[in-house]
Design a protein around this motif. Structure first.
Motif, PDB file in Angstrom:
ATOM      1  N   MET A  22       0.847  -1.197   0.000  1.00 22.86           N
ATOM      2  CA  MET A  22       0.000   0.000   0.000  1.00 22.86           C
ATOM      3  C   MET A  22       0.880   1.244   0.000  1.00 22.86           C
ATOM      4  N   ALA A  23       0.490   2.254  -0.708  1.00 19.96           N
ATOM      5  CA  ALA A  23       1.282   3.474  -0.795  1.00 19.96           C
ATOM      6  C   ALA A  23       1.236   4.238   0.510  1.00 19.96           C
ATOM      7  N   ARG A  24       2.205   5.096   0.686  1.00 15.00           N
ATOM      8  CA  ARG A  24       2.212   5.940   1.870  1.00 15.00           C
ATOM      9  C   ARG A  24       1.043   6.909   1.820  1.00 15.00           C
ATOM     10  N   ALA A  25       0.565   7.272   3.023  1.00 12.95           N
ATOM     11  CA  ALA A  25      -0.626   8.117   3.085  1.00 12.95           C
ATOM     12  C   ALA A  25      -0.422   9.446   2.410  1.00 12.95           C
ATOM     13  N   ASP A  53       1.222  10.095  -0.211  1.00 10.29           N
ATOM     14  CA  ASP A  53       1.301  10.025  -1.664  1.00 10.29           C
ATOM     15  C   ASP A  53       0.076  10.622  -2.316  1.00 10.29           C
ATOM     16  N   SER A  54      -1.084  10.496  -1.651  1.00 11.53           N
ATOM     17  CA  SER A  54      -2.328  10.953  -2.268  1.00 11.53           C
ATOM     18  C   SER A  54      -2.340  12.458  -2.462  1.00 11.53           C
ATOM     19  N   ARG A  70      -4.609   3.645  -2.436  1.00 15.89           N
ATOM     20  CA  ARG A  70      -4.184   4.598  -1.415  1.00 15.89           C
ATOM     21  C   ARG A  70      -5.271   4.670  -0.360  1.00 15.89           C
ATOM     22  N   GLU A  90     -12.260   7.564  -5.943  1.00 16.50           N
ATOM     23  CA  GLU A  90     -11.827   8.248  -4.725  1.00 16.50           C
ATOM     24  C   GLU A  90     -13.030   8.475  -3.820  1.00 16.50           C
TER      25      GLU A  90
END
Length: 204
Positions: free
Chosen positions: A1-4, A6-7, A70, A90
């Motif tokens: 999972m991407a880092r928070a 990143d969004s 994300r 989203e």
């Protein structure tokens, strides 16, 4: 999972201004689909199960898979007959036991929607899904007419009935995510420790 965080760099900001968010729109738009089903479980149970996106293929006839990209973004893989489509969504607003509002993240957003939960007198839950499609190209030929809207309405109705059968059959949720989202960002009651930047989102 991407880092928070990143969004903040890669996900477009939600619309702003008086038209911001579907929660303030009633009706959603002139042409939209709205379907409701009553399920015989409490609001908390119905809501908790709905947040487990990866379990949708267990009861859905069109959802083939869901990936968590994300903290507020998921990728959905749908199949309907010979048609296959993968797109990102989203979540722009989310309130536990109340509602979840989303928008498509394609270059020209083609859909938006919301699901709302309210208690019934019988102790169950009324689950209402509202969706607005803005198809383009070939999809517009299929879904841009009133007949296309009717097809979508039947599909949403069928999916809600499948959700009803599933949650009533198991009787309890298989997990839950009880967080709140505002303007596409997860709200934290307490600051996360400096070393913990990976968002926790148990999607099942």
């Amino acid at each position: 999972m991407a880092r928070a965080d990143d969004s903040r760099r890669t996900v477009p900001d939600p619309p702003t201004g008086p038209d911001d968010g579907l929660a303030r729109r009633s009706p959603l738009r002139e042409q939209h689909v709205e379907e409701t089903v009553e399920v015989a479980v409490p609001v908390r149970t119905a809501y908790n199960q709905w947040t487990q996106f990866k379990t949708f293929p267990r009861f859905s006839t069109v959802v083939l898979g869901v990936e968590q990209v994300r903290p507020t973004v998921t990728a959905w893989h749908l199949g309907y007959g010979p048609l296959r489509h993968r797109f990102a969504v989203e979540i722009v607003e989310q309130d536990p036991d109340t509602c979840l509002i989303w928008r498509g993240l394609e270059q020209h957003p083609s859909h938006q929607g919301e699901v709302r939960f309210r208690p019934t007198r019988s102790g169950g839950t009324a689950v209402t899904v509202r969706m607005l499609l803005e198809p383009r190209g070939v999809a517009k030929l299929l879904l841009g007419s009133s007949k296309g809207v009717q097809v979508l309405a039947r599909l949403v109705r069928s999916e809600l009935r499948s959700f009803k059968d599933y949650i009533e059959g198991v009787g309890q949720e298989g997990g839950a995510w009880r967080g709140t989202i505002r303007n596409g960002r997860v709200q934290h009651d307490h600051p996360e420790p400096p070393r913990s930047r990976v968002a926790r989102w148990p999607v099942g």
